[in-house]
Design a protein around this motif. Structure first.
Motif, PDB file in Angstrom:
ATOM      1  N   MET B   1       3.998 -10.714 -12.404  1.00  0.00           N
ATOM      2  CA  MET B   1       3.605 -11.902 -11.663  1.00  0.00           C
ATOM      3  C   MET B   1       3.056 -11.489 -10.284  1.00  0.00           C
ATOM      4  O   MET B   1       3.686 -10.695  -9.589  1.00  0.00           O
ATOM      5  N   SER B   2       1.909 -12.028  -9.907  1.00  0.00           N
ATOM      6  CA  SER B   2       1.369 -11.713  -8.582  1.00  0.00           C
ATOM      7  C   SER B   2       2.192 -12.398  -7.499  1.00  0.00           C
ATOM      8  O   SER B   2       2.845 -13.416  -7.749  1.00  0.00           O
ATOM      9  N   GLU B   3       2.114 -11.841  -6.310  1.00  0.00           N
ATOM     10  CA  GLU B   3       2.842 -12.474  -5.196  1.00  0.00           C
ATOM     11  C   GLU B   3       2.175 -13.794  -4.781  1.00  0.00           C
ATOM     12  O   GLU B   3       2.840 -14.695  -4.293  1.00  0.00           O
ATOM     13  N   PHE B  16      -9.520 -16.332   2.170  1.00  0.00           N
ATOM     14  CA  PHE B  16      -8.066 -16.235   2.173  1.00  0.00           C
ATOM     15  C   PHE B  16      -7.654 -15.013   1.344  1.00  0.00           C
ATOM     16  O   PHE B  16      -6.827 -14.196   1.781  1.00  0.00           O
ATOM     17  N   VAL B  17      -8.215 -14.893   0.162  1.00  0.00           N
ATOM     18  CA  VAL B  17      -7.826 -13.804  -0.744  1.00  0.00           C
ATOM     19  C   VAL B  17      -8.150 -12.449  -0.126  1.00  0.00           C
ATOM     20  O   VAL B  17      -7.309 -11.531  -0.141  1.00  0.00           O
ATOM     21  N   LEU B  18      -9.332 -12.314   0.439  1.00  0.00           N
ATOM     22  CA  LEU B  18      -9.678 -11.017   1.033  1.00  0.00           C
ATOM     23  C   LEU B  18      -8.676 -10.659   2.137  1.00  0.00           C
ATOM     24  O   LEU B  18      -8.244  -9.501   2.250  1.00  0.00           O
ATOM     25  N   GLN B  22      -6.143  -7.438   1.914  1.00  0.00           N
ATOM     26  CA  GLN B  22      -6.146  -6.393   2.960  1.00  0.00           C
ATOM     27  C   GLN B  22      -4.746  -6.177   3.548  1.00  0.00           C
ATOM     28  O   GLN B  22      -4.442  -5.110   4.068  1.00  0.00           O
ATOM     29  N   MET B  23      -3.897  -7.213   3.427  1.00  0.00           N
ATOM     30  CA  MET B  23      -2.518  -7.075   3.923  1.00  0.00           C
ATOM     31  C   MET B  23      -1.606  -6.451   2.870  1.00  0.00           C
ATOM     32  O   MET B  23      -0.417  -6.237   3.124  1.00  0.00           O
ATOM     33  N   GLY B  24      -2.105  -6.217   1.665  1.00  0.00           N
ATOM     34  CA  GLY B  24      -1.337  -5.521   0.635  1.00  0.00           C
ATOM     35  C   GLY B  24      -0.732  -6.397  -0.433  1.00  0.00           C
ATOM     36  O   GLY B  24       0.031  -5.921  -1.279  1.00  0.00           O
ATOM     37  N   TYR B  25      -1.074  -7.682  -0.438  1.00  0.00           N
ATOM     38  CA  TYR B  25      -0.506  -8.579  -1.463  1.00  0.00           C
ATOM     39  C   TYR B  25      -1.211  -8.384  -2.810  1.00  0.00           C
ATOM     40  O   TYR B  25      -2.373  -7.976  -2.874  1.00  0.00           O
ATOM     41  N   THR B  26      -0.478  -8.741  -3.882  1.00  0.00           N
ATOM     42  CA  THR B  26      -1.121  -8.862  -5.193  1.00  0.00           C
ATOM     43  C   THR B  26      -1.510 -10.321  -5.372  1.00  0.00           C
ATOM     44  O   THR B  26      -0.748 -11.231  -5.013  1.00  0.00           O
ATOM     45  N   VAL B  27      -2.700 -10.535  -5.902  1.00  0.00           N
ATOM     46  CA  VAL B  27      -3.241 -11.911  -5.972  1.00  0.00           C
ATOM     47  C   VAL B  27      -3.838 -12.169  -7.353  1.00  0.00           C
ATOM     48  O   VAL B  27      -4.533 -11.314  -7.909  1.00  0.00           O
ATOM     49  N   PRO B 247      -7.577  -3.160  -6.661  1.00  0.00           N
ATOM     50  CA  PRO B 247      -6.797  -3.109  -7.915  1.00  0.00           C
ATOM     51  C   PRO B 247      -5.667  -4.132  -7.953  1.00  0.00           C
ATOM     52  O   PRO B 247      -5.141  -4.439  -9.021  1.00  0.00           O
ATOM     53  N   THR B 248      -5.339  -4.695  -6.800  1.00  0.00           N
ATOM     54  CA  THR B 248      -4.245  -5.675  -6.725  1.00  0.00           C
ATOM     55  C   THR B 248      -4.735  -7.118  -6.943  1.00  0.00           C
ATOM     56  O   THR B 248      -3.981  -8.061  -6.757  1.00  0.00           O
TER      57      THR B 248
END
Lengths: 156, 536
Positions: B1-3, B16-18, B22-27, B247-248
């Motif tokens: 499951m993505s964060e 928002f996604v970019l 860049q902060m390291g979240y998976t989306v 990749p995230t």
């Protein structure tokens, strides 16, 4: 009417309107597109009786086209003749060589532009008046006696 | 499951996604995602396309002649080009019914801004007065977006209304007509400012005047409206391409999201989408959900979700949109002169009319017509068509359109709701909009003022050609779940977190509490980056 005859009639209509609007013969590609658009948009088979009559008069001669064009602008602005002419204009403005004619200006600058537009405006009135005397009573008469739809061939 | 799970791929979604990538979240992004067609003959100019395409009519008017504007059509001055049909394509399952509003929806990869004209104006402090933050709070995010997408502008008379932020590129070369208008303004600047409170300047545009981040500078091909072949006119799908390199990041297209399910303490647990390919519902577990489906799309998902869980049909008041008036004009200095088609096609000049209340600032964009199709204009000239063609040919270089935009307020009578249907896919979005009181009088006064301003610039407005666009036409929708410092139901926090669902955020226009006259897209993008930074 057979498909060949109908196509030939629409082609003839396209050529006549092209000569009137652009002072030139439109090419085969334009005729093809005009034909397919007429069929796709139903510009031939759902028009009123007077509408059909106006188109058939307009394609006979450029001077008659001018009279019908002027009349249609004021008394049948959304009729078949104007739709067909606007369709042809739209096709011509994105197609060589007619787009170059439509992108070009007439020489002579401001003064000549003014003279020409006055001349063309008077021309419009000159053609509109007789058209008004002949076509308006005819339009009203056909409406009164209930000839509202074209009941003959599917193309005008 | 993505964060993080996000719905939609429009301008605010991709930024928002970019930011969170860049902060390291998976989306994970769920999107219908109709894709744009291949760019045809990218090296050709507009006239080159007319010359070189095998079927130019198919390209310019469409295979079904959908861009043809016949005399019985609505009074618009340009149709949607066939190459942009994908932007306004609607899934057959999506239903809506509107009163007093003519909405446009987009399910395209990149959303509605795939068809925008690039106007990118920052809101100033007065325009942000109803927002729970000030210009200084959002300025770093305007700077960030300008750095990402490339915005051009000039520090001119309009800078007093459009804040001068960082990373602005130099403006494009003006076309002859726009240059004449601008020179006319410079010559009568004091008079126009004093008598009409009118200011002119260069449009702030999301367009490149130099090569930037793999994209080419504008090459003046004249193809803006049909889709910029060099990607110099920014569209959100360009940022989506960058997101796809992470990749995230997981992009799942062909998903029409209908609702979310929530459990204890209103915590959202899953989001449900209708798979348009497999024609069945799919459920995705979520940790944090972000709605960016556009104001109307987001409202529908939100209302559907509450209805499914509680049986309640709620109403979201406060729908806003910018009223737009198109005022065509003729520049007398250019009558009978040829035009140069190889120019930037959209607006290069902007105008502003100041008001006693700065929130009522009127914003205008001036487009000089170069390569637009002429038949929609020619058909409306009150002369026979042959004479109209003569006029069209000789006036082409002299034609322009002022697109005047007005602000909008949240009013309770303007709302969205849904029909009761146990199947969320079948539920219909209902929209009701009424213009403010005295609108007609205000528009009449403003139109008269604009006509007088244009006359001072040597420009006349031909009678009978002015067009008041219906509400919904500007596609600047906002306001149904507004940001609020008070923790009230059906509102969002100052950082756009839902006050009803703790793991839900809104990053589209739905959370805007006020709609200034100027285009909102730049602020949508900046606010989305702000929410990412503040809440994630």
């Amino acid at each position: 009417m057979s498909t060949e005859k109908t196509d030939a009639k629409i082609d003839g209509e396209c050529l006549a309107l092209g000569r009137y609007l652009f002072n030139q013969e439109v090419n085969e590609y334009v005729r093809d597109k005009y034909r397919s658009a007429n069929a796709m948009l139903g510009l031939g088979n759902t028009v009123g009786h007077f509408d059909a009559l106006l188109v058939s008069i307009a394609v006979r001669h450029p001077l008659l086209a001018k009279a019908c064009d002027a009349y249609a602008r004021f008394f049948l602005p959304q009729g078949a003749l104007r739709k067909k002419m606007v369709l042809l204009l739209a096709i011509a403005e994105v197609t060589p060589p007619t787009f170059r004619f439509l992108d070009a200006t007439d020489s002579g600058g401001w003064f000549m532009f003014f003279v020409r537009i006055m001349w063309k405006g008077m021309g419009m009135v000159f053609f509109l008046l007789p058209a008004l005397f002949v076509l308006l009573p005819l339009q009203l008469l056909l409406k009164m006696i209930g000839f509202t739809r074209w009941k003959g061939e599917s193309h005008v | 499951m993505s964060e993080v799970t996000i719905v939609g791929s429009g301008a605010s979604a991709v930024h928002f996604v970019l930011s969170v990538l860049q902060m390291g979240y998976t989306v994970t992004m769920l999107d219908v995602g109709y894709a744009k067609p291949e760019t045809v003959n990218p090296k050709d100019t507009l006239n080159g396309l007319k010359e070189n395409l095998a079927d130019p009519v198919g390209y310019f008017l469409g295979k079904k002649y959908q861009a043809l504007i016949l005399p019985d059509a609505e009074k618009e001055y340009y149709g949607i080009p066939p190459s942009k049909d994908y932007v306004f394509k609607i899934p057959e399952n999506f239903r809506e019914q509107s009163t007093g509003f003519e909405p446009l929806f987009s399910f395209a990869r990149g959303g509605l801004a795939e068809a925008w004209t690039g106007g990118a104006y920052a809101y100033n402090d007065e325009e942000l007065a109803d927002f729970p933050f000030q210009y200084g709070d959002i300025e770093p995010f305007y700077n960030e977006i300008a750095k990402r997408i490339g915005i051009l502008g000039d520090n001119d008379d309009l800078a007093r209304f459009h804040p001068w932020h960082e990373h602005l590129l130099p403006p494009l070369e003006l076309d002859e007509h726009a240059a004449l208008l601008y020179a006319g303004y410079q010559g009568k600047r004091e008079l126009l400012q004093k008598k009409f409170s009118c200011y002119f300047g260069r449009s702030r545009l999301a367009v490149l005047s130099r090569d930037f981040a793999g994209r080419q500078a504008c090459d003046y091909s004249g193809r803006c409206m049909w889709g910029c072949p060099s990607d110099s006119l920014y569209v959100p799908s360009l940022t989506l391409e960058i997101c796809l390199t992470f990749p995230t990041f997981t992009y799942i297209p062909k998903m029409l999201v209908t609702h979310f399910n929530y459990g204890a303490a209103n915590r959202i647990e899953t989001v449900v989408a209708y798979d348009l390919e497999k024609k069945q519902a799919r459920e995705f577990p979520v940790r944090r959900l972000v709605l960016a489906a556009g104001t109307l799309g987001t409202a529908k998902i939100f209302l559907n979700s509450i209805h499914r869980q509680t049986g309640q049909i709620l109403t979201l008041p406060g729908l806003m949109d910018n009223r737009q008036i198109l005022i065509p004009f003729i520049n007398l200095q250019l009558v009978g002169k040829p035009f140069k088609p190889e120019t930037y096609q959209y607006h290069q000049l902007a105008m502003g009319i100041a008001a006693a209340d700065p929130r009522k600032f009127v914003h205008g964009q001036i487009t000089t017509l170069k390569t637009a199709l002429m038949h929609p204009i020619i058909k409306d000239i009150p002369l026979d068509l042959k004479t109209s063609i003569f006029l069209g040919r000789n006036l082409h270089a002299a034609l322009g359109v002022a697109n005047i935009n007005f602000h909008d307020d949240r009013r309770p009578g303007n709302y969205v709701t849904i029909t009761a249907d146990p199947d969320p896919l079948r539920a219909k979005l209902l929209i009701k909009y009424s213009p403010p009181d005295r609108e007609n009088k205000n528009l009449k006064n403003l139109i008269s003022q604009v006509k007088r301003i244009l006359l001072k610039l040597g420009v006349v407005v031909p009678p009978g050609m002015l067009h008041v666009r219906p509400m919904g036409a500007s596609v600047h929708y906002a306001g149904v779940i507004p940001m609020s410092t008070a923790s009230a139901p059906l509102t969002a926090s100052p950082n756009c977190r839902s006050h009803d669902f703790p793991n839900l955020h809104f990053v589209d226009g739905s959370s805007f509490p006020f709609l200034p006259a100027k285009n909102l897209t730049f602020t949508l993008m900046a606010n989305a980056a702000r929410v990412a930074k503040k809440e994630f």
